[in-house]
Design a protein around this motif. Sequence first.
Motif, PDB file in Angstrom:
ATOM      1  N   GLY A  31      42.149  12.085  46.859  1.00  0.00           N
ATOM      2  CA  GLY A  31      42.593  10.262  47.746  1.00  0.00           C
ATOM      3  C   GLY A  31      43.569  10.510  47.096  1.00  0.00           C
ATOM      4  O   GLY A  31      44.009   8.659  47.190  1.00  0.00           O
ATOM      5  N   SER A  32      43.815  10.196  45.064  1.00  0.00           N
ATOM      6  CA  SER A  32      44.979   9.607  44.633  1.00  0.00           C
ATOM      7  C   SER A  32      44.155   8.135  44.235  1.00  0.00           C
ATOM      8  O   SER A  32      45.273   7.381  43.083  1.00  0.00           O
ATOM      9  N   ALA A  33      42.958   7.997  44.594  1.00  0.00           N
ATOM     10  CA  ALA A  33      43.151   6.457  43.973  1.00  0.00           C
ATOM     11  C   ALA A  33      42.531   5.947  42.775  1.00  0.00           C
ATOM     12  O   ALA A  33      43.022   5.552  41.973  1.00  0.00           O
ATOM     13  N   LEU A  35      43.240   8.573  40.502  1.00  0.00           N
ATOM     14  CA  LEU A  35      44.569   9.144  39.590  1.00  0.00           C
ATOM     15  C   LEU A  35      45.434   8.328  39.648  1.00  0.00           C
ATOM     16  O   LEU A  35      45.954   8.790  37.851  1.00  0.00           O
ATOM     17  N   ARG A  36      45.820   7.271  39.424  1.00  0.00           N
ATOM     18  CA  ARG A  36      46.707   6.089  39.594  1.00  0.00           C
ATOM     19  C   ARG A  36      46.079   5.595  38.236  1.00  0.00           C
ATOM     20  O   ARG A  36      47.438   4.554  37.894  1.00  0.00           O
ATOM     21  N   MET A  37      45.224   5.512  38.066  1.00  0.00           N
ATOM     22  CA  MET A  37      45.122   4.030  36.412  1.00  0.00           C
ATOM     23  C   MET A  37      44.872   5.259  35.611  1.00  0.00           C
ATOM     24  O   MET A  37      44.752   5.028  34.938  1.00  0.00           O
ATOM     25  N   ILE A 103      41.457   5.509  52.218  1.00  0.00           N
ATOM     26  CA  ILE A 103      41.813   6.861  51.882  1.00  0.00           C
ATOM     27  C   ILE A 103      40.736   8.633  50.845  1.00  0.00           C
ATOM     28  O   ILE A 103      41.333   9.302  50.417  1.00  0.00           O
TER      29      ILE A 103
ATOM     30  N   ASP B  39      46.062  -2.948  39.844  1.00  0.00           N
ATOM     31  CA  ASP B  39      46.367  -1.686  39.843  1.00  0.00           C
ATOM     32  C   ASP B  39      45.449  -1.107  38.921  1.00  0.00           C
ATOM     33  O   ASP B  39      45.264   0.209  38.750  1.00  0.00           O
ATOM     34  N   THR B  41      43.156  -0.334  42.697  1.00  0.00           N
ATOM     35  CA  THR B  41      42.664  -0.055  43.791  1.00  0.00           C
ATOM     36  C   THR B  41      41.940  -0.915  44.130  1.00  0.00           C
ATOM     37  O   THR B  41      40.637   0.132  44.911  1.00  0.00           O
ATOM     38  N   VAL B  55      44.804   1.244  54.968  1.00  0.00           N
ATOM     39  CA  VAL B  55      44.626   2.083  53.341  1.00  0.00           C
ATOM     40  C   VAL B  55      45.400   0.867  52.358  1.00  0.00           C
ATOM     41  O   VAL B  55      45.939  -0.317  52.970  1.00  0.00           O
ATOM     42  N   ALA B  59      47.493   2.645  46.406  1.00  0.00           N
ATOM     43  CA  ALA B  59      46.517   4.542  45.971  1.00  0.00           C
ATOM     44  C   ALA B  59      47.314   5.450  46.477  1.00  0.00           C
ATOM     45  O   ALA B  59      46.728   6.247  46.428  1.00  0.00           O
ATOM     46  N   ARG B  64      52.912  11.690  49.990  1.00  0.00           N
ATOM     47  CA  ARG B  64      52.402  11.990  51.602  1.00  0.00           C
ATOM     48  C   ARG B  64      51.925  11.373  52.536  1.00  0.00           C
ATOM     49  O   ARG B  64      51.743  11.716  53.299  1.00  0.00           O
TER      50      ARG B  64
END
Lengths: 264, 149, 760
Positions: A31-33, A35-37, A103, B39, B41, B55, B59, B64
Amino acid sequence: MFIINEFIQPQTIEEAYNILVSRRNNAVIGGSAFLRMGSKKINTAVDLSKLGLDYIKDEDGYIEIGAYTTLREVETSPILVNSFSGVISNSVKNIIGIQFRNIVTVGASVFSKYGFSDLITALLALDTEIELYKAGRIPLDDFLKRPFEKDVLIRIFIKKNQRRASFQDLRNSVSDYPILNVAVSRLDNQWTIAVGARPRVAAIAIKASEALSEHLGPENLAYYADIAAEELTFGTNERGTAEYRQAMCKVLVKRALMEVLECK
Amino acid sequence: MQIEIILNGKKVSLDVKNNELLADTLRNYGVFSIRKGCDTTCCGLCTIWVEEKPVLSCAMLSVRADGKTITTMEGLQREAEEFAQVLVAEGSEQCGFCSPGFILTVLAMKRELKNPTQEEIVHYLTGNLCRCTGYLGQLRAIKKYLGVA
Amino acid sequence: MNFVGKSIPKIDGMAIATGKPVYTEDMVPPNALVVKLLRSPHAFARIKTIDTSRAEKLENVACILTYKDVPNRRFTLAGQSYPEPSPYDRLILDEIVRYVGDEVAIIAAADEETAEKAMKLIKVDYEVFEPVLDYEKAMGHPSVVHPEADVHCNFDIGMDKERNIVSSQKIEVGNVEEELEKCHIVVEETCYTQAQAHGMMETYRAYSHLDHTGRLVVVSSTQIPFHVRRQLSRALKLPASKIRVIKPRIGGGFGGKQTGAVEMFAAIVTLTTGKPAKIVYDREETFTATNSRHAMRLKVRLGADQEGFIRVVDIQGLSDTGAYGEHASTTFGVVGQKTLPLYNKTKAVRFMGDVVYTNKMPAGAFRGYGATQGTFALETAVNKLAERLNMDPTEIRLKNLIKEGETSLVSEGIRLGSSTLHRCIEKGRELIGWKDKYPRLEVGEHKVRALGMAVTMQGSGIANIDTASAEIRLNDDGNFTLLIGSTDMGTGSDTILSQMAAEILETTIDNIIVHAADTDISPYDPGSYASSTTYVTGMAVVKAAEDLKKQIVESGARILGVSIDEVDYDGLKIITVNGDNEVTLEKVAELQILGFGGKRQLVGNSTYGSPVSPPPFIAGFAEVEVDKETGKVRLIDYVAVIDCGTVINPNLATIQAEGGLVQGIGLAMYEDVRYDERGRMTTNNFMQYKIPTRKDIGNIRVVFEESFEPTGPFGAKSIGEVVINTPAPAIMDAVYNAVGVRITNLPITPEKVFLAMKQM
């Protein structure tokens, strides 16, 4: 800041796997949630969205969940709400918020073996297998115990049966990570107790589960809960000490047992 | 990478980097209703709709979004104003910084749930943090807006 | 009243609710440089060498500044009226870094990616010192947080910096020790409150540019534009006349933005490069490198006689100001100021203690400003005393609390102008169901419900110090412009002030343009803090409106050729008493401005500061459910009955109260602040630092029990801060009544309750 050199949406799982293993820093993104951190440096990011893995179905004696299914779909799926006392749907309800659950994906949640995962704990208490492209179809419990190896999680199978189950978690703020979570299920006389967020990833309390399966004395549930708390290991992190977690394991297991016994 | 999205009903082509997040892409494009608050999510401020579902745009990788239908508050002004009238009448917009994400979630809930109970409303919106209002005025406004008890 | 007491919607409500670009970051010019800060990884260290040469060579890097490049004049970031009581103990960048996150270098580049890349190329060699991390061990610690010689204090605040003491204070009236000897019962309690984070949704941010005359313009999400201008002037060695500070809409403040944070970094880049520059803190920087509530240890001793009169209140405190002394002495002083006057049957009262430097993030102003900490300690002790005296907690308060018209030992003869606190208590205990539910009810095998309560007071503005000006113009087409320098941070103060002006001028809200805040245009106002805007700025607005109204009437009478006693004004026109002649407001405006009637645009002015700071009061009641097996506390119901004088806007006051209560609930139950052993804050985002979600708060009921404050505009007092104070002590007491443990160390987490129960 994370880096992605190349972004690829493979058309087949085989292609996805081949790209994944072709270089050390190629990775599947869920979901890349999370990942971004981080500050991961990914050479090729492999996206599974074109593989048709976004589904929940009830087929051939199994409930099958595609890896790309979101937690929100898990939460609201009638199939899951109506199976195993709704334990899987219940387990994801308190994860942050619906925008987040819309997500993040089942595959990433399970494959990452996050210690705080609520979903893994619930799945572990059921007859769950996962299908990996390379390693094939294996019980979830086996997967959790294996060392990390690159692979593509394709789908999850949960054996369709009359298991009754209960999910219990302890959080301070509702949307916080759990201090501890517990899932218990029962099929006839066969019991499974799973405990997660210890803070390590969920594990089955084997002795307690066996003791219960051999002889259930509903009048003394605390006895089995104590066995579970004694056989599992607990650690300390910012959300709680090992001692507190152990004590809470007794409470939550007992409550889960009671709930399962009540939901006939 | 070049992506093509339907942004608030209009086809838009954007050149995005592989590690770009949709929240940033859209803000840079001039979609100022998108706010980033955490920052990590978990605050709900940057909520948008992707294929009609709420959504976190912070995130989601912009790459995509290719081929997707994106709706932000700019694309829902009339409906947003209807609810905002009720919210403002209650005094519970306060600093307003979290309002776009909050209102988009409320409008998504309106489509998804029929006559939600208070418990369902609160559950649907748990991911929308607010530090000003204490949430209760928002709840009063939602109930009035939806005409539920 | 047409407007006062009415729930007028906020004048900016629709724009901010529907996502319009009205906040700081929305207005940044597209070519602005991106400013990023390299921060110290060490809690306490000296920069031995810093090499920026490789970073500077990167294409698109505009400038990199280190401590060698900044002016050498120390200043404070505290937003306080000049001369500030906070020590001048910081530089824009310093050779010594005093906490993990302290700024080491300023990087400006064309884009974020380049700035981040440049940051990684800066090489710093540190001489690392032993940090002072435990504030209870700060005094006399071998490490001195501020060894430099040029720290300056505008007042004697009792600084002894060689011992890490920023401020030492003591007030005592009567002889505490002697009176305690005479008391029938003495109770003692030591309470710890944490360094709560503001958690405003809009993080700190500002941008700057040079205007057409070469002046520095800074647009900032700040509560204190005029103080920021003064800070920048001192820090940058630039005359204040060369600086303009503008405040757009703000995404929440809660006192955090009463301390400067980011403005100086953007400003120095603009001054260095001549280019627009923006700085936007991320959430982690906001948590770890701005400011928080002062963590405190407060030991309270109460003495009472046999009849249950509280005769002695003694509070001894220790406050952690962190690496810099913003608001250090004043926040600490407020602990005493907002507690000692409450129980006025006393014979002796004392407040004393120290504020210490540590190598942690600086503390600053936070809603409640010491009163929150003081209330938690005092009310916890009062609840304990009630139990020892076998008195009902509501009764001990009704018996001992100050009443309207009374004085206390510390009120210097000034009588309390307004209070309905006793009625608040009576109303509150009725609403919460005190008679039936106090102290506890078992509700199942392992669940118990219980009640707890607390009262509190705050102030309204800072007496004799903070002074606000307001100006109202009658414009050429008969509408008004209200110019103020206060800073609506979402509270609705711009709306409330226009309600007051509309009431006096007998016009409509629509007919008033509100402008705030821009230091080039706005009349001086310290900013919105210290619960001052409704009360202090409000009074300035009332007086300015009265001034203008008088001028309108005079002008109208002159135009009609009669004396002012012979005319009436109804908001639209000036009409002779006998009704035979009239002139419209528009005509008056036109003649004053455009024609030959007056040749003077009518402008009402006022500057107002109050000699008193009348306290608003709250009685707060909590009902909790405690899970006896896990220690988990659930808040079921909270009742707050509030005396804020006249309620100017019921909806906005209600939301202020609800929001403040929830922030107080966060302080009580969820908001934990944790550091690791190296002094790094680990609760640095919303996943680790949990502010309440809407599922965490239970039912909350807010009720107003109005008084009339004779010194306030339309009888109003403040509301913004007082609302945060009662939840912590009330919930804590309810937990005690439920399971018999007093968690005096906030927040009240399940594990703490569980462990305390085990130790019983």
